[in-house]
Design a protein around this motif. Structure first.
Motif, PDB file in Angstrom:
ATOM      1  N   ASP A 244      51.105  44.759  35.959  1.00  0.00           N
ATOM      2  CA  ASP A 244      49.752  44.269  36.247  1.00  0.00           C
ATOM      3  C   ASP A 244      49.779  42.910  36.938  1.00  0.00           C
ATOM      4  OD1 ASP A 244      48.755  46.571  35.125  1.00  0.00           O
ATOM      5  OD2 ASP A 244      47.946  45.593  33.328  1.00  0.00           O
ATOM      6  N   HIS A 245      50.732  42.050  36.582  1.00  0.00           N
ATOM      7  CA  HIS A 245      50.807  40.736  37.229  1.00  0.00           C
ATOM      8  C   HIS A 245      51.129  40.863  38.723  1.00  0.00           C
ATOM      9  CE1 HIS A 245      54.993  41.586  36.338  1.00  0.00           C
ATOM     10  NE2 HIS A 245      55.348  40.613  37.158  1.00  0.00           N
ATOM     11  N   GLU A 246      51.933  41.874  39.077  1.00  0.00           N
ATOM     12  CA  GLU A 246      52.253  42.083  40.495  1.00  0.00           C
ATOM     13  C   GLU A 246      51.053  42.649  41.243  1.00  0.00           C
ATOM     14  OE1 GLU A 246      56.976  42.985  40.155  1.00  0.00           O
ATOM     15  OE2 GLU A 246      55.573  44.344  39.157  1.00  0.00           O
ATOM     16  N   TRP A 247      50.342  43.575  40.613  1.00  0.00           N
ATOM     17  CA  TRP A 247      49.112  44.101  41.224  1.00  0.00           C
ATOM     18  C   TRP A 247      48.102  42.978  41.421  1.00  0.00           C
ATOM     19  CZ3 TRP A 247      48.848  48.332  43.776  1.00  0.00           C
ATOM     20  CH2 TRP A 247      49.553  49.473  43.395  1.00  0.00           C
TER      21      TRP A 247
ATOM     22  N   ARG B 121      41.975  46.510  34.021  1.00  0.00           N
ATOM     23  CA  ARG B 121      42.805  45.680  33.133  1.00  0.00           C
ATOM     24  C   ARG B 121      42.922  44.259  33.677  1.00  0.00           C
ATOM     25  NH1 ARG B 121      46.264  50.186  33.056  1.00  0.00           N
ATOM     26  NH2 ARG B 121      47.759  49.067  34.372  1.00  0.00           N
ATOM     27  N   ILE B 122      43.094  44.156  34.975  1.00  0.00           N
ATOM     28  CA  ILE B 122      43.190  42.831  35.608  1.00  0.00           C
ATOM     29  C   ILE B 122      41.880  42.070  35.444  1.00  0.00           C
ATOM     30  CG2 ILE B 122      43.435  41.628  37.823  1.00  0.00           C
ATOM     31  CD1 ILE B 122      45.420  43.960  38.584  1.00  0.00           C
ATOM     32  N   ALA B 123      40.767  42.755  35.689  1.00  0.00           N
ATOM     33  CA  ALA B 123      39.450  42.118  35.582  1.00  0.00           C
ATOM     34  C   ALA B 123      39.165  41.640  34.162  1.00  0.00           C
ATOM     35  CB  ALA B 123      38.366  43.089  36.042  1.00  0.00           C
ATOM     36  N   ALA B 124      39.725  42.320  33.169  1.00  0.00           N
ATOM     37  CA  ALA B 124      39.473  41.970  31.772  1.00  0.00           C
ATOM     38  C   ALA B 124      40.398  40.866  31.256  1.00  0.00           C
ATOM     39  CB  ALA B 124      39.624  43.216  30.900  1.00  0.00           C
ATOM     40  N   ASP B 125      41.391  40.488  32.024  1.00  0.00           N
ATOM     41  CA  ASP B 125      42.384  39.524  31.567  1.00  0.00           C
ATOM     42  C   ASP B 125      42.297  38.232  32.390  1.00  0.00           C
ATOM     43  OD1 ASP B 125      44.764  38.018  31.145  1.00  0.00           O
ATOM     44  OD2 ASP B 125      45.853  39.830  30.591  1.00  0.00           O
ATOM     45  N   PRO B 126      41.844  37.127  31.809  1.00  0.00           N
ATOM     46  CA  PRO B 126      41.682  35.901  32.582  1.00  0.00           C
ATOM     47  C   PRO B 126      42.985  35.384  33.192  1.00  0.00           C
ATOM     48  CG  PRO B 126      41.180  35.513  30.253  1.00  0.00           C
ATOM     49  CD  PRO B 126      41.428  36.974  30.421  1.00  0.00           C
ATOM     50  N   LEU B 127      44.123  35.604  32.516  1.00  0.00           N
ATOM     51  CA  LEU B 127      45.394  35.171  33.080  1.00  0.00           C
ATOM     52  C   LEU B 127      45.754  35.967  34.324  1.00  0.00           C
ATOM     53  CD1 LEU B 127      47.451  34.648  29.803  1.00  0.00           C
ATOM     54  CD2 LEU B 127      46.371  32.895  31.249  1.00  0.00           C
TER      55      LEU B 127
ATOM     56  N   ALA C 100      43.554  35.048  37.346  1.00  0.00           N
ATOM     57  CA  ALA C 100      43.984  33.805  37.982  1.00  0.00           C
ATOM     58  C   ALA C 100      45.065  34.049  39.041  1.00  0.00           C
ATOM     59  CB  ALA C 100      44.503  32.833  36.930  1.00  0.00           C
ATOM     60  N   LEU C 101      45.762  35.180  38.966  1.00  0.00           N
ATOM     61  CA  LEU C 101      46.800  35.513  39.937  1.00  0.00           C
ATOM     62  C   LEU C 101      46.248  36.184  41.190  1.00  0.00           C
ATOM     63  CD1 LEU C 101      49.493  37.050  37.551  1.00  0.00           C
ATOM     64  CD2 LEU C 101      49.495  34.747  38.579  1.00  0.00           C
ATOM     65  N   GLU C 102      45.028  36.686  41.113  1.00  0.00           N
ATOM     66  CA  GLU C 102      44.468  37.459  42.222  1.00  0.00           C
ATOM     67  C   GLU C 102      44.409  36.623  43.485  1.00  0.00           C
ATOM     68  OE1 GLU C 102      41.611  40.942  40.909  1.00  0.00           O
ATOM     69  OE2 GLU C 102      40.873  38.988  40.200  1.00  0.00           O
ATOM     70  N   ARG C 103      44.737  37.295  44.588  1.00  0.00           N
ATOM     71  CA  ARG C 103      44.684  36.635  45.912  1.00  0.00           C
ATOM     72  C   ARG C 103      43.400  36.995  46.571  1.00  0.00           C
ATOM     73  NH1 ARG C 103      48.989  35.225  49.449  1.00  0.00           N
ATOM     74  NH2 ARG C 103      50.234  33.932  48.182  1.00  0.00           N
TER      75      ARG C 103
END
Length: 175
Positions: free
Chosen positions: A79-82, A163-169, A172-175
């Motif tokens: 998920d962090h890479e996505w 999952r990304i939208a629900a996780d603030p950490l 913060a990685l989103e470009r």
């Protein structure tokens, strides 16, 4: 050879800026480095020079079958890479710069280098597939702008995006 690969946005930017990108060992998890060095050494033995860089992983074909690309992407990316972003690059690389191997054999060898006693101590370099579920993977020494046929952002599926939208950490990685 027609190939596709998924890469981070900064890789695409580096290729656009300099015409070439070679990966950095700093980007390879330290526990994966021994196996990646074995792959780079086999490539060198075959006259494919990675220099002092790890190989770039690709898959054969044009990357047109959406289900195959999505299945591979979801299996390999966290998920962090996505959240950071990924690009789908479609390539046409010279055959002489490619090493095709079995993804199954690679994972068995990778397991051995990670300490699994059931993993394969020696890598099978023949490229033969081990089962109907096995797929071929291809490594190349670098990405060159002249090899890129098409590059486009590749978004996560709806479940991963949620999952990304629900996780603030992760957000913060989103470009």
């Amino acid at each position: 050879m027609r190939l596709w690969t998924l890469q981070a946005p900064e890789v695409v930017a580096a290729v656009r800026e300099s015409g070439c990108y070679r990966a950095s060992w700093d980007l390879v998890s330290s526990n994966f480095r021994p196996a990646f060095r074995v792959m780079a050494a086999e490539m060198a033995r075959r006259g494919i020079d990675c220099g002092d860089s790890p190989p770039v992983w690709c898959w054969p074909g044009r990357g047109l079958r959406g289900g195959s690309v999505r299945r591979t992407a979801n299996a390999l990316l966290g998920d962090h890479e996505w959240a950071h972003g990924r690009w789908l690059l479609k390539l046409r690389a010279p055959e002489a710069c490619t090493l095709a191997t079995s993804y199954s054999a690679w994972n068995d060898h990778l397991a051995h280098t990670l300490g699994d006693p059931d993993g394969a101590a020696e890598m099978d370099w023949t490229g033969r597939l081990y089962s109907d579920w096995d797929e071929q993977q291809v490594t190349i020494p670098e990405l060159r702008s002249e090899w890129i046929v098409r590059a486009r952002p590749y978004l996560p599926d709806a479940e991963t995006a949620a999952r990304i939208a629900a996780d603030p950490l992760l957000r913060a990685l989103e470009r």
